[in-house]
Enzyme design. Structure first.
Site, PDB file in Angstrom:
ATOM      1  N   GLY A 179       0.855  -1.252  -0.010  1.00 23.38           N
ATOM      2  CA  GLY A 179      -0.061  -0.061  -0.026  1.00 23.38           C
ATOM      3  C   GLY A 179       0.795   1.278  -0.032  1.00 23.38           C
ATOM      4  O   GLY A 179       0.627   2.069  -0.790  1.00 23.38           O
ATOM      5  N   ASP A 180       1.959   1.257   0.797  1.00 23.71           N
ATOM      6  CA  ASP A 180       2.954   2.406   0.687  1.00 23.71           C
ATOM      7  C   ASP A 180       3.424   2.485  -0.562  1.00 23.71           C
ATOM      8  O   ASP A 180       3.923   3.721  -0.861  1.00 23.71           O
ATOM      9  CB  ASP A 180       3.842   2.157   2.127  1.00 23.71           C
ATOM     10  CG  ASP A 180       3.249   2.610   3.174  1.00 23.71           C
ATOM     11  OD1 ASP A 180       2.810   3.473   3.436  1.00 23.71           O
ATOM     12  OD2 ASP A 180       3.881   2.019   4.071  1.00 23.71           O
ATOM     13  N   ILE A 181       3.849   1.445  -1.040  1.00 21.48           N
ATOM     14  CA  ILE A 181       4.732   1.311  -2.407  1.00 21.48           C
ATOM     15  C   ILE A 181       3.891   2.076  -3.745  1.00 21.48           C
ATOM     16  O   ILE A 181       4.346   2.827  -4.264  1.00 21.48           O
ATOM     17  CB  ILE A 181       5.175   0.014  -2.677  1.00 21.48           C
ATOM     18  CG1 ILE A 181       6.294  -0.884  -1.606  1.00 21.48           C
ATOM     19  CG2 ILE A 181       5.797  -0.159  -3.983  1.00 21.48           C
ATOM     20  CD1 ILE A 181       7.368   0.215  -1.310  1.00 21.48           C
TER      21      ILE A 181
END
Length: 409
Positions: A179-181
């Site tokens: 999700g961060d990536i």
């Protein structure tokens, strides 16, 4: 001094006020593409992920350097400058640095930089060409805007976990902070578009990105299928919801992946597997029929797959043009001839590290004219403070020392 770059973003400078993963992923990509990324960190502490180990990079003596693998993964091609932005003098340094920068990216909680006078509204009048990007858990607006957000929360609330895992098991997160990536990748794309706009009209702008929004966006076909049908999708484990067979199969000595994309591939698979009659079975002639009769077909294929070793299936099917592949652990990934050929395992020179280099994962972008370059290893905390303040602001050694004694840097 700045290490020269031949990348497409050479000449662009980014002031990086991010930490952990989404923001650093974005700024590392911009750095790989040639931008000069100045990473601002809190003196004495730095990016949280510096301490998220073990493992840690070894120094020349073989001792832990204090730089974790987590930090190293997303912070190459950056210069670290330690500045306390909670101090008025530190805030002044940031504003002065912005006069030499094109982009500011931050991932403080919504409104977090306003108390320091470093929010977009406070800066846009003085820096009308500035591209300012904020990454938060839930965005700058809406009922949850003030809440802290993390990858795990976004994967859960955004629906990805509900469709990940075995059908009869619990929802599962992905094995990395995807999700961060993904949010970081959206951020880099948005920044490049805003720079293109700025170069055309001379005006910067504000970019508002949220982990939750990014997570919902990459529901893609599964999300749209729900919007069309109103049917809440279930988990399918390692099978595809609409393509059959498209799944993980157990073999006599391991596993392999099979991804049948058309009728020709299905027929070739059946012939190779010694069950050509399946391709002519009225239950399996088309993908729609195979999806309808998934359980019966899958049970038959799974039983056949277990009769031969993994190599038999992967090598034999690949030779026929049927998509099949091994399930590699990370040791196998970084020994894979294709992975190595594509430059996905790299070593960036660092004289302070054991062996004189830092092992890292390469950038996947392959340019024909402006190749990605790895100019700098992930920096130690405050490694470039004096360099940047001298180069960009023209501060004298005595001025820098005074700031250091005052604990501003």
């Amino acid at each position: 001094m700045t290490t020269p770059s031949s990348g497409p973003l050479a000449g662009v400078r980014v002031l990086d006020l991010t930490r952990v993963l989404a923001g650093p992923t974005c700024t590392q990509l911009l750095g790989d593409l040639g931008a000069d990324v100045v990473k601002i960190e809190r003196p004495g502490e730095g990016d949280d992920t510096r301490h998220w180990g073990p493992p840690y990079l070894k120094d020349q003596s073989g001792k832990d350097s204090g730089e974790s693998g987590y930090f190293l993964a997303s912070n190459r091609n950056k210069r670290s400058v330690a500045v306390d932005i909670a101090r008025p003098e530190g805030q002044d340094l940031i504003r002065r640095l912005l006069g030499r920068c094109d982009v500011l990216i931050e991932n403080f909680k919504t409104g977090g930089l306003a108390r320091y006078g470093l929010d977009y509204d406070a800066l846009k009048g003085r820096f009308p060409k500035l591209v300012y990007c904020s990454i938060t858990g839930f965005g700058q607006t809406g009922p949850m805007a003030s809440q802290a957000g993390y990858d795990f929360l976004a994967l859960a609330q955004g629906g990805i976990m509900s469709i990940t895992g075995e059908e009869d098991g619990p929802p599962l997160k992905v094995g990395v902070g995807i999700g961060d990536i993904v949010c970081g990748l959206y951020a880099s794309s948005a920044i490049l578009a805003a720079l293109r706009h700025r170069d055309g009209c001379g005006r910067g702008q504000y970019i508002d990105l949220a982990l939750l929004d990014s997570t919902v966006a990459w529901l893609v076909n599964v999300g749209v299928d729900y919007l069309l049908s109103g049917v809440v999708p279930k988990r399918h484990g390692n099978q595809h919801p609409t393509i059959v067979p498209y799944q993980l199969l157990e073999t006599g000595d391991g596993h392999f992946t099979l991804a049948i994309g058309n009728e020709s591939q299905f027929r070739k698979f059946c012939e190779f597997a010694g069950c050509p009659e399946l391709a002519d079975d009225d239950r399996y002639r088309t993908n729609s029929l195979r999806a309808k009769n998934r359980l019966a077909l899958t049970a038959t294929i799974e039983a056949i797959a277990r009769t031969k070793p993994t190599d038999h299936w992967v090598k034999g099917l690949t030779a026929l043009g049927v998509p099949a592949g091994p399930v590699n652990d990370l040791g196998q990934v970084f020994q894979d001839p294709q992975v190595l050929h594509r430059g996905m395992k790299i070593a960036v020179a660092n004289p302070d590290a054991e062996g004189g280099a830092v092992p890292l994962i390469g950038n996947p972008i392959k340019f024909s004219e402006t190749p990605v370059d790895y100019r700098r290893p992930p920096p130690s905390l405050g490694q470039h403070t004096d360099e940047v303040l001298t180069e960009l602001l023209g501060l004298k050694p005595a001025e820098i020392e005074a700031l250091r004694k005052a604990k501003v840097i």
